[in-house]
Design an enzyme around this catalytic site. Structure first.
Site, PDB file in Angstrom:
ATOM      1  CB  THR A 178      -0.812  -0.073   1.312  1.00 30.69           C
ATOM      2  OG1 THR A 178      -1.635  -1.213   1.222  1.00 30.69           O
ATOM      3  CG2 THR A 178      -1.617   1.153   1.610  1.00 30.69           C
ATOM      4  CB  THR A 229       2.416  -0.379   4.069  1.00 34.76           C
ATOM      5  OG1 THR A 229       3.646  -0.452   4.795  1.00 34.76           O
ATOM      6  CG2 THR A 229       2.263   1.011   3.526  1.00 34.76           C
ATOM      7  N   GLY A 230       1.084  -3.113   4.589  1.00 31.61           N
ATOM      8  CA  GLY A 230       1.266  -4.528   4.918  1.00 31.61           C
ATOM      9  C   GLY A 230      -0.023  -5.177   5.364  1.00 31.61           C
TER      10      GLY A 230
HETATM   11  N1  GLY Z   1      -2.543  -2.536   4.185  1.00 30.20           N
HETATM   12  C1  GLY Z   1      -3.368  -2.681   3.089  1.00 30.20           C
HETATM   13  C2  GLY Z   1      -4.274  -3.811   3.104  1.00 30.20           C
HETATM   14  O1  GLY Z   1      -4.089  -4.725   3.902  1.00 30.20           O
HETATM   15  O2  GLY Z   1      -5.202  -3.821   2.324  1.00 30.20           O
END
Ligand code: GLY
Length: 316
Positions: A178, A229-230
Protein backbone atom coordinates in the site's frame (compact mmCIF):
# COMPACT_ATOMS: atom_id res chain seq x y z
CA UNK A 1 6.52 26.14 11.64
CA UNK A 2 8.53 23.00 10.78
CA UNK A 3 6.73 22.48 7.43
CA UNK A 4 6.65 22.01 4.60
CA UNK A 5 7.58 18.36 4.84
CA UNK A 6 6.28 15.21 3.21
CA UNK A 7 6.96 11.56 3.99
CA UNK A 8 5.68 8.40 2.34
CA UNK A 9 5.93 4.66 2.30
CA UNK A 10 8.00 2.62 -0.13
CA UNK A 11 7.20 3.56 -3.77
CA UNK A 12 5.60 6.86 -2.79
CA UNK A 13 8.52 8.49 -4.60
CA UNK A 14 6.30 8.43 -7.71
CA UNK A 15 4.23 11.16 -6.05
CA UNK A 16 6.32 12.77 -3.30
CA UNK A 17 8.17 15.33 -5.50
CA UNK A 18 4.87 16.67 -6.90
CA UNK A 19 3.45 16.83 -3.38
CA UNK A 20 6.47 18.84 -2.21
CA UNK A 21 6.15 21.19 -5.19
CA UNK A 22 2.62 22.05 -4.06
CA UNK A 23 3.80 22.62 -0.47
CA UNK A 24 6.74 24.79 -1.56
CA UNK A 25 4.36 26.98 -3.52
CA UNK A 26 2.26 27.53 -0.42
CA UNK A 27 -0.36 24.90 -1.30
CA UNK A 28 -2.26 22.87 1.25
CA UNK A 29 -1.26 19.53 2.74
CA UNK A 30 -4.61 18.23 1.51
CA UNK A 31 -3.84 19.11 -2.13
CA UNK A 32 -0.28 17.77 -1.76
CA UNK A 33 -1.40 14.38 -0.42
CA UNK A 34 -4.13 13.98 -3.02
CA UNK A 35 -1.81 14.94 -5.90
CA UNK A 36 0.99 12.68 -4.68
CA UNK A 37 -1.27 9.66 -4.27
CA UNK A 38 -2.98 10.22 -7.62
CA UNK A 39 0.41 9.98 -9.34
CA UNK A 40 1.09 6.71 -7.49
CA UNK A 41 -2.37 5.39 -8.44
CA UNK A 42 -1.66 6.23 -12.11
CA UNK A 43 1.73 4.46 -12.08
CA UNK A 44 1.02 1.32 -14.14
CA UNK A 45 4.19 -0.37 -12.89
CA UNK A 46 2.88 -0.28 -9.32
CA UNK A 47 0.78 -3.36 -8.63
CA UNK A 48 -0.59 -2.24 -5.27
CA UNK A 49 -2.52 0.93 -6.07
CA UNK A 50 -4.90 2.27 -8.69
CA UNK A 51 -4.65 1.22 -12.32
CA UNK A 52 -2.39 -1.81 -12.61
CA UNK A 53 -3.21 -2.95 -9.06
CA UNK A 54 -3.39 -6.70 -8.56
CA UNK A 55 -6.98 -7.99 -8.64
CA UNK A 56 -9.04 -9.97 -6.19
CA UNK A 57 -9.26 -13.76 -6.49
CA UNK A 58 -11.88 -13.44 -9.26
CA UNK A 59 -9.69 -11.10 -11.33
CA UNK A 60 -11.39 -7.80 -10.47
CA UNK A 61 -9.41 -4.82 -9.14
CA UNK A 62 -11.03 -3.42 -5.97
CA UNK A 63 -9.51 -0.29 -4.44
CA UNK A 64 -9.52 1.23 -0.94
CA UNK A 65 -8.35 4.75 -0.01
CA UNK A 66 -8.70 7.28 2.78
CA UNK A 67 -7.67 10.79 3.74
CA UNK A 68 -7.62 12.45 7.18
CA UNK A 69 -7.01 16.07 8.24
CA UNK A 70 -5.12 16.59 11.50
CA UNK A 71 -6.73 19.85 12.70
CA UNK A 72 -10.35 18.68 12.40
CA UNK A 73 -9.95 14.90 12.29
CA UNK A 74 -12.18 15.07 9.21
CA UNK A 75 -12.01 11.72 7.46
CA UNK A 76 -13.17 10.42 4.09
CA UNK A 77 -12.75 6.94 2.65
CA UNK A 78 -13.93 4.54 -0.01
CA UNK A 79 -13.52 0.78 -0.06
CA UNK A 80 -13.94 -2.10 -2.50
CA UNK A 81 -14.44 0.41 -5.33
CA UNK A 82 -14.31 -0.98 -8.87
CA UNK A 83 -13.70 0.88 -12.11
CA UNK A 84 -12.40 4.22 -10.83
CA UNK A 85 -8.65 4.84 -11.11
CA UNK A 86 -8.24 7.48 -8.38
CA UNK A 87 -10.00 6.40 -5.18
CA UNK A 88 -8.03 8.96 -3.13
CA UNK A 89 -9.92 11.75 -4.93
CA UNK A 90 -13.28 10.07 -4.28
CA UNK A 91 -12.27 9.68 -0.60
CA UNK A 92 -11.53 13.40 -0.45
CA UNK A 93 -14.96 14.18 -1.93
CA UNK A 94 -16.62 11.93 0.67
CA UNK A 95 -14.90 14.02 3.35
CA UNK A 96 -15.73 17.38 1.76
CA UNK A 97 -19.12 16.83 0.15
CA UNK A 98 -20.67 14.11 2.29
CA UNK A 99 -19.60 15.11 5.80
CA UNK A 100 -22.58 13.27 7.29
CA UNK A 101 -20.64 10.10 6.36
CA UNK A 102 -17.00 9.03 6.49
CA UNK A 103 -16.76 5.79 4.49
CA UNK A 104 -18.56 4.54 1.37
CA UNK A 105 -18.13 1.04 0.00
CA UNK A 106 -18.70 -0.82 -3.26
CA UNK A 107 -21.67 0.14 -5.40
CA UNK A 108 -22.58 3.08 -3.17
CA UNK A 109 -19.11 4.57 -3.50
CA UNK A 110 -19.24 4.01 -7.26
CA UNK A 111 -22.64 5.72 -7.50
CA UNK A 112 -21.24 8.69 -5.56
CA UNK A 113 -18.25 8.86 -7.94
CA UNK A 114 -20.59 8.67 -10.96
CA UNK A 115 -22.73 11.45 -9.51
CA UNK A 116 -19.63 13.66 -9.13
CA UNK A 117 -18.55 12.93 -12.71
CA UNK A 118 -15.45 10.84 -12.04
CA UNK A 119 -14.46 8.95 -15.21
CA UNK A 120 -14.66 5.16 -15.20
CA UNK A 121 -11.75 3.11 -16.56
CA UNK A 122 -10.53 -0.48 -16.83
CA UNK A 123 -8.08 -0.96 -13.96
CA UNK A 124 -6.85 -4.48 -14.74
CA UNK A 125 -3.82 -4.01 -16.98
CA UNK A 126 -2.59 -6.89 -19.18
CA UNK A 127 0.47 -7.26 -16.92
CA UNK A 128 -1.59 -7.48 -13.71
CA UNK A 129 -3.98 -9.93 -15.41
CA UNK A 130 -1.02 -12.15 -16.40
CA UNK A 131 0.26 -12.13 -12.80
CA UNK A 132 -3.19 -13.17 -11.54
CA UNK A 133 -3.60 -15.91 -14.19
CA UNK A 134 -0.14 -17.25 -13.34
CA UNK A 135 -1.22 -17.54 -9.69
CA UNK A 136 -4.44 -19.33 -10.66
CA UNK A 137 -2.41 -21.84 -12.68
CA UNK A 138 -0.37 -22.75 -9.60
CA UNK A 139 -3.46 -24.08 -7.80
CA UNK A 140 -3.10 -27.87 -7.95
CA UNK A 141 -6.03 -29.78 -9.44
CA UNK A 142 -6.18 -32.03 -6.36
CA UNK A 143 -6.84 -29.11 -4.02
CA UNK A 144 -9.81 -28.10 -6.18
CA UNK A 145 -11.17 -31.62 -6.49
CA UNK A 146 -10.59 -32.25 -2.81
CA UNK A 147 -13.03 -29.50 -2.02
CA UNK A 148 -15.76 -30.51 -4.39
CA UNK A 149 -15.58 -33.64 -6.46
CA UNK A 150 -18.53 -32.40 -8.53
CA UNK A 151 -16.42 -29.52 -9.83
CA UNK A 152 -16.62 -30.65 -13.40
CA UNK A 153 -17.62 -27.49 -15.22
CA UNK A 154 -14.91 -25.03 -16.17
CA UNK A 155 -16.66 -22.24 -14.35
CA UNK A 156 -16.97 -24.19 -11.12
CA UNK A 157 -13.34 -25.28 -11.25
CA UNK A 158 -12.31 -21.68 -11.82
CA UNK A 159 -14.41 -20.55 -8.86
CA UNK A 160 -12.80 -23.11 -6.58
CA UNK A 161 -9.31 -22.26 -7.84
CA UNK A 162 -9.88 -18.62 -6.97
CA UNK A 163 -11.11 -19.55 -3.49
CA UNK A 164 -7.98 -21.64 -3.04
CA UNK A 165 -5.93 -18.52 -3.83
CA UNK A 166 -7.69 -16.69 -0.99
CA UNK A 167 -6.87 -19.53 1.40
CA UNK A 168 -3.21 -19.35 0.47
CA UNK A 169 -2.78 -15.58 0.80
CA UNK A 170 0.28 -15.98 -1.45
CA UNK A 171 2.22 -12.73 -1.51
CA UNK A 172 3.26 -11.08 -4.74
CA UNK A 173 6.92 -11.41 -5.59
CA UNK A 174 7.79 -7.85 -6.59
CA UNK A 175 8.04 -4.61 -4.65
CA UNK A 176 4.80 -4.64 -2.70
CA UNK A 177 2.58 -2.62 -0.47
CA UNK A 178 0.00 0.00 0.00
CA UNK A 179 1.12 3.63 -0.34
CA UNK A 180 0.93 6.20 2.46
CA UNK A 181 1.71 9.91 2.07
CA UNK A 182 1.75 12.29 5.05
CA UNK A 183 2.27 16.03 4.44
CA UNK A 184 2.65 19.11 6.61
CA UNK A 185 2.11 22.46 4.89
CA UNK A 186 3.47 25.93 5.70
CA UNK A 187 0.53 26.63 8.02
CA UNK A 188 1.39 23.51 10.07
CA UNK A 189 -1.65 21.50 8.94
CA UNK A 190 -1.01 17.76 8.68
CA UNK A 191 -2.88 15.44 6.30
CA UNK A 192 -2.49 11.68 5.95
CA UNK A 193 -3.57 9.71 2.85
CA UNK A 194 -3.54 6.00 2.08
CA UNK A 195 -4.34 4.18 -1.17
CA UNK A 196 -4.27 0.48 -2.03
CA UNK A 197 -5.55 -2.33 -4.19
CA UNK A 198 -5.33 -4.42 -1.04
CA UNK A 199 -3.99 -7.90 -0.58
CA UNK A 200 -3.40 -9.52 -3.98
CA UNK A 201 -5.99 -12.18 -4.87
CA UNK A 202 -8.06 -11.30 -1.80
CA UNK A 203 -11.61 -12.49 -1.29
CA UNK A 204 -13.98 -10.23 -3.25
CA UNK A 205 -15.29 -7.54 -0.93
CA UNK A 206 -12.37 -7.78 1.48
CA UNK A 207 -11.50 -4.36 2.96
CA UNK A 208 -8.22 -3.79 4.76
CA UNK A 209 -6.91 -1.15 7.12
CA UNK A 210 -6.34 1.55 4.49
CA UNK A 211 -9.97 2.71 4.50
CA UNK A 212 -10.43 2.59 8.26
CA UNK A 213 -9.54 5.47 10.61
CA UNK A 214 -7.30 4.37 13.44
CA UNK A 215 -6.28 1.20 11.60
CA UNK A 216 -4.27 2.22 8.51
CA UNK A 217 -4.59 6.01 8.77
CA UNK A 218 -4.85 8.50 11.63
CA UNK A 219 -4.13 12.21 12.04
CA UNK A 220 -4.45 14.43 15.09
CA UNK A 221 -2.76 17.80 14.75
CA UNK A 222 -2.00 17.96 18.49
CA UNK A 223 0.27 14.94 18.00
CA UNK A 224 0.89 14.14 14.32
CA UNK A 225 -0.16 11.52 11.79
CA UNK A 226 0.58 7.84 11.22
CA UNK A 227 -0.17 5.28 8.52
CA UNK A 228 0.38 1.58 7.88
CA UNK A 229 1.27 -0.75 5.03
CA UNK A 230 1.27 -4.53 4.92
CA UNK A 231 -1.06 -7.00 6.60
CA UNK A 232 -4.14 -4.85 7.02
CA UNK A 233 -6.03 -7.38 9.13
CA UNK A 234 -3.43 -6.92 11.87
CA UNK A 235 -3.67 -3.12 11.70
CA UNK A 236 -7.48 -3.38 11.77
CA UNK A 237 -7.45 -5.61 14.82
CA UNK A 238 -4.71 -3.69 16.56
CA UNK A 239 -5.89 -0.16 15.72
CA UNK A 240 -2.28 0.32 14.76
CA UNK A 241 -2.22 3.86 13.30
CA UNK A 242 -4.10 5.18 16.33
CA UNK A 243 -1.76 3.23 18.61
CA UNK A 244 1.21 5.03 17.02
CA UNK A 245 -0.47 8.38 17.71
CA UNK A 246 -1.23 7.46 21.32
CA UNK A 247 2.38 6.31 21.79
CA UNK A 248 3.55 9.70 20.51
CA UNK A 249 1.04 11.51 22.73
CA UNK A 250 2.60 9.66 25.64
CA UNK A 251 5.99 11.09 24.72
CA UNK A 252 7.61 8.61 22.35
CA UNK A 253 9.45 9.84 19.26
CA UNK A 254 7.84 8.81 15.94
CA UNK A 255 10.20 5.89 15.28
CA UNK A 256 9.80 4.41 18.78
CA UNK A 257 6.04 4.95 18.61
CA UNK A 258 5.88 2.99 15.34
CA UNK A 259 8.09 0.20 16.69
CA UNK A 260 6.00 -0.15 19.86
CA UNK A 261 2.76 -0.28 17.85
CA UNK A 262 4.17 -3.01 15.62
CA UNK A 263 5.35 -5.02 18.63
CA UNK A 264 1.82 -4.77 20.03
CA UNK A 265 0.31 -5.96 16.73
CA UNK A 266 2.79 -8.82 16.67
CA UNK A 267 1.19 -10.22 19.84
CA UNK A 268 -2.07 -10.87 17.98
CA UNK A 269 -2.56 -14.52 17.02
CA UNK A 270 -2.66 -14.75 13.21
CA UNK A 271 -2.34 -17.83 11.02
CA UNK A 272 -1.65 -15.60 8.02
CA UNK A 273 0.96 -13.39 9.65
CA UNK A 274 2.80 -11.18 7.17
CA UNK A 275 4.81 -7.99 7.23
CA UNK A 276 3.21 -4.89 8.78
CA UNK A 277 4.91 -1.47 8.65
CA UNK A 278 4.11 2.00 9.84
CA UNK A 279 5.45 5.52 9.61
CA UNK A 280 4.66 8.75 11.44
CA UNK A 281 5.17 12.52 11.31
CA UNK A 282 4.89 14.56 14.50
CA UNK A 283 3.28 18.02 14.74
CA UNK A 284 6.76 19.49 15.26
CA UNK A 285 8.19 17.93 12.10
CA UNK A 286 9.96 14.83 13.46
CA UNK A 287 9.42 11.62 11.54
CA UNK A 288 10.18 7.91 11.76
CA UNK A 289 9.12 4.48 10.66
CA UNK A 290 9.33 0.83 11.67
CA UNK A 291 9.04 -2.52 9.91
CA UNK A 292 9.25 -6.20 10.64
CA UNK A 293 12.25 -6.72 8.39
CA UNK A 294 15.59 -5.01 7.90
CA UNK A 295 16.27 -2.92 4.80
CA UNK A 296 12.88 -1.21 4.78
CA UNK A 297 12.77 2.51 4.15
CA UNK A 298 10.40 5.44 3.91
CA UNK A 299 10.64 8.48 1.68
CA UNK A 300 11.24 12.06 2.81
CA UNK A 301 11.28 15.49 1.20
CA UNK A 302 11.65 18.84 2.93
CA UNK A 303 11.57 22.31 1.42
CA UNK A 304 15.32 22.19 0.70
CA UNK A 305 15.38 18.66 -0.77
CA UNK A 306 16.56 18.25 -4.33
CA UNK A 307 14.87 14.84 -4.57
CA UNK A 308 13.34 12.07 -2.47
CA UNK A 309 15.55 10.75 0.32
CA UNK A 310 15.15 7.18 1.58
CA UNK A 311 15.29 6.86 5.38
CA UNK A 312 15.75 3.45 7.06
CA UNK A 313 12.89 2.20 9.20
CA UNK A 314 13.68 0.61 12.54
CA UNK A 315 13.45 -3.18 12.21
CA UNK A 316 11.67 -4.80 15.14
N1 GLY B 1 -2.54 -2.54 4.18
C1 GLY B 1 -3.37 -2.68 3.09
C2 GLY B 1 -4.27 -3.81 3.10
O1 GLY B 1 -4.09 -4.73 3.90
O2 GLY B 1 -5.20 -3.82 2.32
Amino acid sequence: MPGPIVIGSERSEAGIPAAMEILRNGGSALDAVERGLRLCEDDLADHYVGTGGLPNARGVVELDASIMVGSTKAFGAVAAVKGFPNPISIARKVMEQLPQHALLVGEGAEAFADYLGFARAELLTPEARELWLAQLKTVPTESIEGENTKATSGDERYRLASLELVKRMAPHEGPWGTINIIAMDKSGEIVCGVSTSGYPYKHPGRVGDSAVPGAGNYADLKVGAAACTGRGELALRGGTARTVIENMRAGMDPESACAAALLEARLLPDDFRAELRCLALSHDGRHGGAAGMTGSTYTLMTESSTGPEFIPRRAI
